[in-house]
Design a protein around this motif. Structure first.
Motif, PDB file in Angstrom:
ATOM      1  N   LYS A   1      16.600  15.303  45.816  1.00 48.36           N
ATOM      2  CA  LYS A   1      16.255  14.165  45.137  1.00 48.36           C
ATOM      3  C   LYS A   1      14.673  14.525  44.730  1.00 48.36           C
ATOM      4  O   LYS A   1      14.336  14.848  45.552  1.00 48.36           O
ATOM      5  N   ASP A   2      14.043  13.902  43.791  1.00 49.40           N
ATOM      6  CA  ASP A   2      12.928  14.181  43.435  1.00 49.40           C
ATOM      7  C   ASP A   2      12.898  15.790  43.018  1.00 49.40           C
ATOM      8  O   ASP A   2      11.519  16.087  42.729  1.00 49.40           O
ATOM      9  N   ALA A   3      13.626  16.670  43.144  1.00 51.27           N
ATOM     10  CA  ALA A   3      13.442  17.869  42.516  1.00 51.27           C
ATOM     11  C   ALA A   3      13.453  18.128  41.217  1.00 51.27           C
ATOM     12  O   ALA A   3      14.113  17.206  40.231  1.00 51.27           O
ATOM     13  N   PRO A   4      12.670  19.046  40.758  1.00 55.60           N
ATOM     14  CA  PRO A   4      12.458  19.248  39.132  1.00 55.60           C
ATOM     15  C   PRO A   4      13.732  19.940  38.551  1.00 55.60           C
ATOM     16  O   PRO A   4      13.742  21.010  38.103  1.00 55.60           O
ATOM     17  N   ILE A   5      14.907  19.296  38.612  1.00 56.53           N
ATOM     18  CA  ILE A   5      16.044  19.831  38.040  1.00 56.53           C
ATOM     19  C   ILE A   5      16.951  18.770  37.387  1.00 56.53           C
ATOM     20  O   ILE A   5      16.945  17.600  38.067  1.00 56.53           O
ATOM     21  N   ASP A   6      17.501  18.998  36.164  1.00 54.96           N
ATOM     22  CA  ASP A   6      18.333  17.774  35.762  1.00 54.96           C
ATOM     23  C   ASP A   6      19.535  18.396  35.561  1.00 54.96           C
ATOM     24  O   ASP A   6      20.214  19.059  36.041  1.00 54.96           O
ATOM     25  N   THR A   7      20.223  17.581  34.824  1.00 64.03           N
ATOM     26  CA  THR A   7      21.929  17.821  34.716  1.00 64.03           C
ATOM     27  C   THR A   7      22.233  19.075  34.134  1.00 64.03           C
ATOM     28  O   THR A   7      23.035  19.804  34.631  1.00 64.03           O
ATOM     29  N   ASN A   8      21.232  19.446  33.170  1.00 65.06           N
ATOM     30  CA  ASN A   8      21.703  20.798  32.485  1.00 65.06           C
ATOM     31  C   ASN A   8      21.106  22.043  33.453  1.00 65.06           C
ATOM     32  O   ASN A   8      21.872  22.922  33.426  1.00 65.06           O
ATOM     33  N   GLY A   9      20.396  21.722  34.114  1.00 65.57           N
ATOM     34  CA  GLY A   9      19.945  22.729  35.309  1.00 65.57           C
ATOM     35  C   GLY A   9      20.930  22.844  36.208  1.00 65.57           C
ATOM     36  O   GLY A   9      21.416  23.851  36.560  1.00 65.57           O
ATOM     37  N   LEU A  10      21.736  21.906  36.724  1.00 63.13           N
ATOM     38  CA  LEU A  10      22.550  21.986  37.532  1.00 63.13           C
ATOM     39  C   LEU A  10      24.007  22.699  36.759  1.00 63.13           C
ATOM     40  O   LEU A  10      24.681  23.471  37.540  1.00 63.13           O
ATOM     41  N   LYS A  11      24.180  22.180  35.848  1.00 63.87           N
ATOM     42  CA  LYS A  11      25.357  22.689  34.854  1.00 63.87           C
ATOM     43  C   LYS A  11      25.038  24.312  34.840  1.00 63.87           C
ATOM     44  O   LYS A  11      26.027  25.250  35.089  1.00 63.87           O
ATOM     45  N   TYR A  12      23.753  24.544  34.647  1.00 64.40           N
ATOM     46  CA  TYR A  12      23.456  26.226  34.167  1.00 64.40           C
ATOM     47  C   TYR A  12      23.688  26.947  35.706  1.00 64.40           C
ATOM     48  O   TYR A  12      24.149  27.998  35.995  1.00 64.40           O
ATOM     49  N   SER A  13      23.118  26.202  36.871  1.00 64.71           N
ATOM     50  CA  SER A  13      23.226  26.748  38.151  1.00 64.71           C
ATOM     51  C   SER A  13      24.785  26.948  38.625  1.00 64.71           C
ATOM     52  O   SER A  13      25.175  28.012  39.269  1.00 64.71           O
ATOM     53  N   PHE A  14      25.491  25.916  38.283  1.00 62.26           N
ATOM     54  CA  PHE A  14      26.926  25.789  38.865  1.00 62.26           C
ATOM     55  C   PHE A  14      27.649  26.841  38.122  1.00 62.26           C
ATOM     56  O   PHE A  14      28.669  27.397  38.669  1.00 62.26           O
ATOM     57  N   ALA A  15      27.529  27.493  37.128  1.00 60.47           N
ATOM     58  CA  ALA A  15      28.163  28.517  35.944  1.00 60.47           C
ATOM     59  C   ALA A  15      28.003  29.790  36.752  1.00 60.47           C
ATOM     60  O   ALA A  15      28.609  30.581  36.371  1.00 60.47           O
TER      61      ALA A  15
END
Length: 104
Positions: A6-20
């Motif tokens: 929450k309130d971290a500077p990460i968006d959906t694309n960042g999560l997608k990139y991290s999970f990959a």
């Protein structure tokens, strides 16, 4: 962890990139309710995710996997429990070196 994104500077694309990315989460089998090494943050919020590091690691992994599944994105993370190791940086480092380089 243990406060979430929450309130971290990460968006959906960042999560997608991290999970990959390939990520192996190593947690010591004995870093559990009997572990006395190190300082473990205890609070109502943190304890909701587990009462010790092993539980919190499992929670973090499963929660992340569920988010990736809900997003229908690739999830290349692994969860590995290191047998007979508690909160000990040298023993965990040996396990990581063996995993990465095949040496102990």
């Amino acid at each position: 962890m243990p406060f979430g994104l929450k309130d971290a500077p990460i968006d959906t694309n960042g999560l997608k990139y991290s999970f990959a990315k390939k990520l192996i989460l190593l947690i010591g089998q004995l870093d559990n309710e009997k572990e006395t090494g190190g300082t473990l943050l205890r609070s109502k919020t943190a304890d909701m995710q587990g009462l010790h590091r092993l539980e919190r690691g499992q929670y973090f992994y499963e929660y992340s996997k569920n988010i990736a599944n809900d997003m229908t994105v690739e999830f290349n993370w692994e969860f590995e429990i290191v047998p007979n190791v508690g909160h000990n940086h040298e023993e965990m480092g040996d396990s990581a070196a063996d995993l990465l380089y095949g040496i102990k």
